[in-house]
Design a protein around this motif. Structure first.
Motif, PDB file in Angstrom:
ATOM      1  N   MET A  64       0.834  -1.204   0.000  1.00 30.64           N
ATOM      2  CA  MET A  64       0.000   0.000   0.000  1.00 30.64           C
ATOM      3  C   MET A  64       0.868   1.254   0.000  1.00 30.64           C
ATOM      4  SD  MET A  64      -3.148  -0.888   2.532  1.00 30.64           S
ATOM      5  CE  MET A  64      -4.353  -2.124   2.078  1.00 30.64           C
ATOM      6  N   LEU A  65       1.930   1.236   0.774  1.00 33.40           N
ATOM      7  CA  LEU A  65       2.826   2.395   0.801  1.00 33.40           C
ATOM      8  C   LEU A  65       3.446   2.632  -0.573  1.00 33.40           C
ATOM      9  CD1 LEU A  65       4.623   1.956   4.234  1.00 33.40           C
ATOM     10  CD2 LEU A  65       2.887   3.655   3.625  1.00 33.40           C
ATOM     11  N   LYS A  66       3.865   1.561  -1.227  1.00 36.57           N
ATOM     12  CA  LYS A  66       4.431   1.707  -2.576  1.00 36.57           C
ATOM     13  C   LYS A  66       3.388   2.264  -3.533  1.00 36.57           C
ATOM     14  CE  LYS A  66       8.228  -1.387  -3.315  1.00 36.57           C
ATOM     15  NZ  LYS A  66       8.695  -2.602  -3.968  1.00 36.57           N
TER      16      LYS A  66
ATOM     17  N   MET B 158      -4.717   8.425  -3.613  1.00 37.66           N
ATOM     18  CA  MET B 158      -5.745   7.535  -4.158  1.00 37.66           C
ATOM     19  C   MET B 158      -6.933   7.411  -3.218  1.00 37.66           C
ATOM     20  SD  MET B 158      -3.422   4.363  -5.535  1.00 37.66           S
ATOM     21  CE  MET B 158      -4.784   3.575  -6.394  1.00 37.66           C
ATOM     22  N   PRO B 159      -8.128   7.259  -3.789  1.00 35.88           N
ATOM     23  CA  PRO B 159      -9.302   6.987  -2.958  1.00 35.88           C
ATOM     24  C   PRO B 159      -9.296   5.529  -2.516  1.00 35.88           C
ATOM     25  CG  PRO B 159      -9.941   7.100  -5.257  1.00 35.88           C
ATOM     26  CD  PRO B 159      -8.480   7.451  -5.182  1.00 35.88           C
ATOM     27  N   ILE B 160      -9.986   5.243  -1.441  1.00 37.52           N
ATOM     28  CA  ILE B 160      -9.996   3.889  -0.898  1.00 37.52           C
ATOM     29  C   ILE B 160     -10.535   2.877  -1.909  1.00 37.52           C
ATOM     30  CG2 ILE B 160     -12.223   4.082   0.261  1.00 37.52           C
ATOM     31  CD1 ILE B 160     -10.901   2.386   2.560  1.00 37.52           C
ATOM     32  N   ALA B 161     -11.483   3.272  -2.743  1.00 35.36           N
ATOM     33  CA  ALA B 161     -12.023   2.352  -3.749  1.00 35.36           C
ATOM     34  C   ALA B 161     -10.938   1.899  -4.718  1.00 35.36           C
ATOM     35  CB  ALA B 161     -13.172   3.006  -4.503  1.00 35.36           C
ATOM     36  N   SER B 162     -10.082   2.806  -5.148  1.00 36.46           N
ATOM     37  CA  SER B 162      -8.993   2.458  -6.061  1.00 36.46           C
ATOM     38  C   SER B 162      -7.955   1.585  -5.376  1.00 36.46           C
ATOM     39  CB  SER B 162      -8.319   3.720  -6.601  1.00 36.46           C
ATOM     40  OG  SER B 162      -9.230   4.464  -7.364  1.00 36.46           O
ATOM     41  N   ILE B 163      -7.689   1.861  -4.120  1.00 38.38           N
ATOM     42  CA  ILE B 163      -6.736   1.053  -3.360  1.00 38.38           C
ATOM     43  C   ILE B 163      -7.282  -0.361  -3.217  1.00 38.38           C
ATOM     44  CG2 ILE B 163      -5.576   0.754  -1.137  1.00 38.38           C
ATOM     45  CD1 ILE B 163      -5.757   3.873  -0.860  1.00 38.38           C
TER      46      ILE B 163
ATOM     47  N   ARG C  93     -12.795  -4.433   1.347  1.00 36.30           N
ATOM     48  CA  ARG C  93     -12.636  -2.998   1.624  1.00 36.30           C
ATOM     49  C   ARG C  93     -12.429  -2.772   3.119  1.00 36.30           C
ATOM     50  NH1 ARG C  93     -15.137   2.007  -1.055  1.00 36.30           N
ATOM     51  NH2 ARG C  93     -14.993   3.576   0.579  1.00 36.30           N
ATOM     52  N   THR C  94     -13.103  -3.572   3.941  1.00 39.92           N
ATOM     53  CA  THR C  94     -12.941  -3.457   5.399  1.00 39.92           C
ATOM     54  C   THR C  94     -11.504  -3.762   5.801  1.00 39.92           C
ATOM     55  OG1 THR C  94     -15.246  -4.071   5.732  1.00 39.92           O
ATOM     56  CG2 THR C  94     -13.773  -4.298   7.625  1.00 39.92           C
ATOM     57  N   ALA C  95     -10.920  -4.800   5.200  1.00 38.40           N
ATOM     58  CA  ALA C  95      -9.524  -5.150   5.508  1.00 38.40           C
ATOM     59  C   ALA C  95      -8.579  -4.041   5.047  1.00 38.40           C
ATOM     60  CB  ALA C  95      -9.161  -6.484   4.863  1.00 38.40           C
ATOM     61  N   VAL C  96      -8.821  -3.505   3.857  1.00 37.28           N
ATOM     62  CA  VAL C  96      -8.008  -2.389   3.357  1.00 37.28           C
ATOM     63  C   VAL C  96      -8.110  -1.212   4.313  1.00 37.28           C
ATOM     64  CG1 VAL C  96      -7.824  -0.647   1.519  1.00 37.28           C
ATOM     65  CG2 VAL C  96      -8.068  -3.065   0.930  1.00 37.28           C
ATOM     66  N   ASN C  97      -9.302  -0.914   4.766  1.00 39.31           N
ATOM     67  CA  ASN C  97      -9.517   0.187   5.694  1.00 39.31           C
ATOM     68  C   ASN C  97      -8.744  -0.028   6.997  1.00 39.31           C
ATOM     69  OD1 ASN C  97     -10.726   2.720   6.083  1.00 39.31           O
ATOM     70  ND2 ASN C  97     -12.315   1.803   7.356  1.00 39.31           N
TER      71      ASN C  97
ATOM     72  N   TYR D 189      -6.217   8.914   0.189  1.00 38.11           N
ATOM     73  CA  TYR D 189      -5.054   8.650   1.022  1.00 38.11           C
ATOM     74  C   TYR D 189      -3.784   9.041   0.282  1.00 38.11           C
ATOM     75  CZ  TYR D 189      -8.131   6.194   4.173  1.00 38.11           C
ATOM     76  OH  TYR D 189      -9.123   5.903   5.062  1.00 38.11           O
ATOM     77  N   LYS D 190      -2.813   9.510   1.068  1.00 38.23           N
ATOM     78  CA  LYS D 190      -1.547   9.963   0.502  1.00 38.23           C
ATOM     79  C   LYS D 190      -0.410   9.534   1.426  1.00 38.23           C
ATOM     80  CE  LYS D 190      -0.560  14.452   0.590  1.00 38.23           C
ATOM     81  NZ  LYS D 190      -0.570  15.878   0.259  1.00 38.23           N
ATOM     82  N   LEU D 191       0.705   9.134   0.829  1.00 37.94           N
ATOM     83  CA  LEU D 191       1.892   8.747   1.591  1.00 37.94           C
ATOM     84  C   LEU D 191       2.468   9.946   2.333  1.00 37.94           C
ATOM     85  CD1 LEU D 191       4.192   6.664   2.223  1.00 37.94           C
ATOM     86  CD2 LEU D 191       5.355   7.578   0.205  1.00 37.94           C
ATOM     87  N   GLN D 192       2.885   9.718   3.561  1.00 31.37           N
ATOM     88  CA  GLN D 192       3.622  10.692   4.362  1.00 31.37           C
ATOM     89  C   GLN D 192       4.967  10.046   4.696  1.00 31.37           C
ATOM     90  OE1 GLN D 192       2.541  13.791   4.928  1.00 31.37           O
ATOM     91  NE2 GLN D 192       0.729  13.252   3.745  1.00 31.37           N
ATOM     92  N   PRO D 193       5.985  10.269   3.894  1.00 30.58           N
ATOM     93  CA  PRO D 193       7.238   9.515   4.035  1.00 30.58           C
ATOM     94  C   PRO D 193       8.123   9.888   5.225  1.00 30.58           C
ATOM     95  CG  PRO D 193       7.445  11.130   2.286  1.00 30.58           C
ATOM     96  CD  PRO D 193       6.013  11.178   2.762  1.00 30.58           C
ATOM     97  N   LYS D 194       7.870  10.990   5.866  1.00 32.19           N
ATOM     98  CA  LYS D 194       8.758  11.450   6.940  1.00 32.19           C
ATOM     99  C   LYS D 194       9.009  10.393   8.024  1.00 32.19           C
ATOM    100  CE  LYS D 194       9.777  15.349   9.883  1.00 32.19           C
ATOM    101  NZ  LYS D 194       9.375  16.654  10.368  1.00 32.19           N
TER     102      LYS D 194
END
Length: 109
Positions: free
Chosen positions: A22-24, A31-36, A44-48, A71-76
């Motif tokens: 998911m991070l990659k 991305m929206p959760i539907a696309s993920i 979808r529940t597991a992805v959430n 959702y968006k990566l926060q790499p810090k």
């Protein structure tokens, strides 16, 4: 249990291969959760739930855009892992140097 105690640490968050994927996926774009969800063979529940762990570790952020959550990566926070791994690089360097010396000494004979 306080809210701080229930937060996930970065190491725990990346321990799961699905969360690493998911991070990659989120590294390139928001991305929206539907696309993920479409990218994984899980509900979808597991992805959430995975996204919640990543969010609690500070590795992803979410934003409501209309009816969807993006959702968006926060790499810090990944810097913590980099710092931890860099400590052990010295051991890899030593092992690789020893292997190089062993191979080169074997060729001399």
């Amino acid at each position: 249990m306080s809210a701080i105690q229930t937060k996930h640490d970065v190491f725990q968050a990346i321990a799961d291969p699905t969360r690493r994927k998911m991070l990659k996926l989120l590294a390139d774009n928001e991305m929206p959760i539907a696309s993920i969800t479409n990218k994984f063979p899980i509900s979808r529940t597991a992805v959430n739930k995975h996204l919640k762990v990543l969010s609690d570790a500070g590795l992803v952020s979410s934003q409501k855009v209309g009816r969807e959550t993006r959702y968006k990566l926060q790499p810090k926070p990944l810097a913590e892992i980099k710092d931890w791994l860099s400590y052990f690089e010295q051991y890899w360097d030593e092992k690789l140097f020893a292997l190089k010396e062993f191979v080169e000494s074997d060729q001399d004979e």
